[in-house]
Write a protein that holds these residues in place. Structure first.
Motif, PDB file in Angstrom:
ATOM      1  N   ALA A  46      -4.116   7.148   2.391  1.00  0.00           N
ATOM      2  CA  ALA A  46      -3.840   6.341   1.029  1.00  0.00           C
ATOM      3  C   ALA A  46      -3.561   7.169   0.014  1.00  0.00           C
ATOM      4  N   ARG A  66       4.583  -1.431   2.720  1.00  0.00           N
ATOM      5  CA  ARG A  66       3.958  -0.056   3.061  1.00  0.00           C
ATOM      6  C   ARG A  66       4.727   1.122   2.657  1.00  0.00           C
ATOM      7  N   ALA A 111      -3.633   0.552  -2.524  1.00  0.00           N
ATOM      8  CA  ALA A 111      -3.192  -1.053  -2.640  1.00  0.00           C
ATOM      9  C   ALA A 111      -2.639  -1.304  -4.067  1.00  0.00           C
ATOM     10  N   ASP A 139      -4.855   1.314  -6.120  1.00  0.00           N
ATOM     11  CA  ASP A 139      -6.159   1.600  -6.180  1.00  0.00           C
ATOM     12  C   ASP A 139      -6.506   2.796  -5.349  1.00  0.00           C
ATOM     13  N   ALA A 140      -7.694   3.015  -5.273  1.00  0.00           N
ATOM     14  CA  ALA A 140      -8.144   4.335  -4.241  1.00  0.00           C
ATOM     15  C   ALA A 140      -7.738   4.189  -2.818  1.00  0.00           C
ATOM     16  N   ARG A 141      -7.502   2.765  -2.394  1.00  0.00           N
ATOM     17  CA  ARG A 141      -7.001   2.728  -1.176  1.00  0.00           C
ATOM     18  C   ARG A 141      -5.568   2.794  -0.950  1.00  0.00           C
ATOM     19  N   VAL A 152       0.952  -1.314  -0.025  1.00  0.00           N
ATOM     20  CA  VAL A 152      -0.068   0.095  -0.097  1.00  0.00           C
ATOM     21  C   VAL A 152       1.060   1.236   0.137  1.00  0.00           C
ATOM     22  N   GLY A 189      -3.716   6.937  -4.124  1.00  0.00           N
ATOM     23  CA  GLY A 189      -4.318   6.009  -5.002  1.00  0.00           C
ATOM     24  C   GLY A 189      -3.686   6.893  -6.372  1.00  0.00           C
ATOM     25  N   VAL A 213       1.145   5.287   0.928  1.00  0.00           N
ATOM     26  CA  VAL A 213       0.479   6.185   1.652  1.00  0.00           C
ATOM     27  C   VAL A 213       1.343   7.522   1.802  1.00  0.00           C
TER      28      VAL A 213
END
Length: 838
Positions: A87, A154, A118, A114-116, A79, A89, A81
């Protein structure tokens, strides 16, 4: 580092960096942004940035790579951040095999978050990868030497943020120069406002900044600007007011000989939240710094070959300053081989206990006093011997930022991607003005690397027993005997080097397969390298007792103790093969409280040399951590309502770990004289195992320290304008999470007094550097019973939080002593005390 370069870590990093953190798990990226091309300094320093009516030019990213999959059977999830933990994206994540860290034919794989935030990189082969994160709203960043397979990544990237605002004098907009400094850029940036007082700093990395303005003899106070996350962020309003111009000279101690030096001016008042200001003296040793807010400051100067007599405290805008430097000691000599022949290319350093003076430390010192920050790390960013928050500083280092972001169960801790594409802020009319090197007296100029004559020179040393440390290619590190040096003295110290031994071999697993990208290191002197695509390594040269260690993600460390004699004529190789055992052990089980109830969302980390392995318990208190060496394991557990705890277990399938309850303290801070609650008092508690906690009293004066370990604690409360107070508190164990077991602790703060004056010798001359001690009579060693200060260059001193009551005042300077007695009441200001030392 430009894309496509081969970032191989050096086999021999500088000896002086005695603290090296070796990351055995996911090899991590550098935590600081070395932003090439960013404007940093005011006129005459580095880059100058101005604005215009057309506004700044913001460059967008070129076309981003298209998503793709590789032919392998491995995947890497993760992910992305930002600095606020939110997040990010839509960014493109590219995985490319590091050179020598896996099959050279491995495909480049691309995924889009993606939008998160991830992402999943599909079709990778086993090896170590360079992850590149790109997007229009973020600075392109790279994470180096990421192992595959591994836990979820991360990745923290830096968004592009903007700081803008207006400068006003009262209600009227004014033209001004606006300055910016922060933890995400090196040095100080500057822009000029337009006719309406408007300014902007576009395309900054996320971070914490300070911004201030200077307009002639007016200046604004620095404003904090936190820029984390996507925003929006409000514009700043900088209001200028009358400010001081600080002028002075830097001269040789006890004389008038001018010295060209770097100068740093730092705020001394606790309430003066101002960034440092910097200057360089001219050929006459003179300096001038405008736009300094009124208040107490300190000035410090540095020049190679000289030693500062201390920082000088002063009130901005009062009298011209005089800073004195004294000549340090000097070591010089010749580096030779066993036949007495001079060695060219030998690097030298000087050591005094744990302190090391080297080319690196001197460069750091010069950059610090020039306001340019520290030099970039010598190891490749993200190499296996770097930590994401570790920044080498001189011979040790600092660990930046908060504890890593909490990851999901089984995930890895946050890793910050190093910025690799940080364009300069480009504005019409921009000019670059580089700061020339500091002129150095040729007789004091250091020689850190020897020439054909083998000669070296290290100047500016304190008095003490120094050891010269020398190293050269194909020679083992050599050290001199301690040389007792005095200030201003020059000693000749020659060092003889012997040919060294290179450790060379392969690192394999228990099946005989090569381990690619394994870290191979030696503790003394510190050396680190990594194995190539065949598992081979070469490390050295060394002689004597050596401990060599190999480590790799997913394996148990392997160590060998060696005794290496010096070769007679030339360096030689010693074949040392190392075998790593797969870390295929795992611990799985349940975490309970003392009553047997499961503890959810607890963070569990393995305490081991084999890497940072951690997880979070689920709703049933269950957890699993794999990739461990079979056998005993130590775990560090942090859970809401419980004090941090270390637990012992073994790598088994069904273990039950049990936490213990802690206790807690709550109390109130109030004014002894008025009975009113005090807000903002600093609470410092020290407890079992030297654990330290900090807190602050709230608006109602109350504070709490929970959860903490049961046992004896010492709580100290302090606030400017009041005398500090400390108390021992016994904290009983509670019967539930988050229990308060030491209630209603009352701390009454008494107001102190202000004491100032002058210290002279028996001839009436003012004494600089004298220690003034104020002690309440009969109070012993209580924290609130003693205060101290040092006199400045004019022999004056000031103590704002002086104890009250009947006081003994003493003064000491070398063999000179004196003192007096007086009585002060809370709030008194006695500013004309005359002390004599004889």
């Amino acid at each position: 580092m430009a894309e496509g370069d081969d970032p191989q870590p050096p086999a021999r990093p500088s000896w002086g960096r005695s603290l090296v953190l070796v990351a055995i798990g996911a090899a991590l990226a550098s935590a600081i942004f070395w932003i090439a091309g960013k404007p940093r300094r005011a006129p005459g320093r580095e880059a100058i940035v101005t604005t215009s009516a057309d506004g700044p030019k913001v460059r967008r990213h070129p076309d981003l790579p298209a998503p793709s999959k590789g032919p392998g059977d491995q995947r890497l999830t993760g992910v992305v951040v930002d600095g606020a933990g939110a997040a990010v994206g839509g960014v493109h994540v590219t995985a490319e095999i590091e050179k020598g860290q896996g099959p050279a034919t491995a495909a480049v794989v691309v995924a889009v978050a993606d939008a998160r935030g991830a992402f999943t990189l599909e079709g990778l082969v086993a090896g170590r990868y360079k992850l590149r994160v790109e997007g229009d709203d973020v600075f392109t960043g790279e994470l180096r030497f990421v192992p595959v397979p591994s836990d979820a990544a991360r990745v923290v990237v830096a968004r592009k943020v903007k700081i803008e605002g207006v400068v006003k004098d009262g209600n009227a907009a004014v033209r001004a120069d606006v300055f910016l400094a922060g933890d995400a850029v090196t040095g100080t940036m500057q822009v000029a406002t337009d006719a309406k007082g408007v300014f902007a700093f576009p395309e900054l990395p996320e971070g914490s900044y300070q911004v201030w303005a200077v307009s002639g003899d007016l200046a604004s106070r620095a404003q904090r600007a936190l820029r984390f996350g996507a925003g929006p962020f409000p514009p700043l309003e900088l209001r200028v007011e009358s400010a001081a111009i600080v002028v002075g000279r830097v001269v040789e101690k006890g004389g008038t000989t001018p010295i060209v030096a770097e100068l740093a001016i730092r705020a001394a008042d606790p309430g003066l939240d101002e960034p440092p200001r910097f200057a360089r003296t001219d050929s006459d040793g003179q300096f001038r710094v405008a736009g300094i807010p009124h208040g107490r400051w300190t000035a410090e100067a540095y020049a190679p070959g000289w030693i500062a007599t201390g920082s000088l405290a002063f009130e901005a805008g009062r009298a011209p300053l005089v800073l004195e430097l004294e000549p340090g000691g000097m070591l010089e000599g010749t580096i030779t081989d066993g036949a007495g022949r001079p060695i060219a290319g030998a690097e030298v350093q000087a050591a005094l206990g744990a302190r090391v003076v080297s080319a690196l430390t001197e460069d750091d010192r010069l950059r610090e006093l020039a306001g340019l920050g520290h030099a970039a790390p010598v190891v490749a960013p993200g190499a296996p011997n770097s930590d994401p928050r570790f920044i080498p500083r001189g011979e040790l280092g600092v660990l930046l930022g908060p504890i890593p972001l909490v990851s999901a169960a089984g995930g890895a801790s946050a890793q910050r991607a190093q910025i690799v594409d940080a364009p300069a802020v480009t504005v019409p009319g921009t000019q670059l003005a580089a700061l020339p090197p500091l002129p150095i007296d040729p007789t004091r100029a250091p020689i850190w690397i020897t020439g054909p004559d083998g000669k070296y020179r290290i100047a500016g040393l304190d008095a003490g027993a120094w050891i010269v440390v020398a190293s050269a290619p194909d020679y083992a590190e050599g050290r001199s005997r301690p040389a007792q040096l005095s200030l201003g003295q020059t000693l000749t110290v020659n060092v003889q080097l012997s040919p060294g031994v290179f450790l060379a071999g392969t690192v394999t697993d228990q099946r005989g397969d090569s381990v690619i990208g394994a870290t191979v290191s030696i503790e003394t002197p510190p050396m680190t390298t990594i194995t190539d695509e065949s598992g081979a390594y070469r490390l050295g040269p060394v002689i004597g007792s050596v401990r060599v260690r190999a480590s790799a993600y997913g394996y148990v460390d392997a160590e060998r103790e060696l005794e290496l004699g010096a070769p007679k004529d030339a360096a030689r190789d010693e074949k040392i093969d190392l075998v790593l055992t797969s870390a295929d052990g795992a611990i799985e089980g349940e975490l309970d409280d003392p009553t047997g109830l499961p503890v959810a969302s607890a963070q569990i980390a393995v305490i081991a040399k084999t890497g940072d392995r951690r997880t979070v318990t689920d709703g049933s208190g269950r957890f699993r951590i794999g990739g461990l060496a079979p056998g005993p394991v130590r775990l560090h557990v942090e859970a809401t309502g419980f004090p941090p705890q270390d637990l012992s277990s073994t790598t088994e399938d069904d273990v039950r770990l049990k936490l213990v309850f802690g206790g807690g303290i709550d109390g109130m801070v109030f004014d002894h004289h008025t009975g009113q609650p005090i807000t903002g008092a600093a609470i410092t508690a020290t407890g079992p195992g030297a654990r330290k906690l900090d807190a602050e009293s709230r608006a109602d004066g109350r504070f709490s320290l929970v959860p903490i370990e049961a046992g004896g604690w010492r709580v100290k409360v302090a606030l400017a304008g009041y005398l500090p107070i400390a108390r021992a508190i016994d904290v009983p164990i509670g019967d539930r999470p988050g229990a308060i077991t030491a209630r209603d602790q009352r701390f009454e703060l008494e107001r102190g007094a202000t004491l100032a004056g002058v210290v002279r010798d028996r001839f009436g001359s003012r004494l600089a550097g004298a220690k003034v001690t104020v002690r309440r009579r009969g109070a012993g060693d209580q924290d609130d019973a003693t205060a101290t200060a040092r006199t400045d260059a004019d022999g004056t001193f000031r103590i704002d939080d002086t104890p009250t009551g009947d006081l003994d005042v003493t003064v000491d300077l070398d063999q000179l002593h004196g003192g007096t007695t007086l009585t002060l009441r809370p709030g008194d200001e006695f500013l004309s005390l005359q002390l004599e030392a004889q």
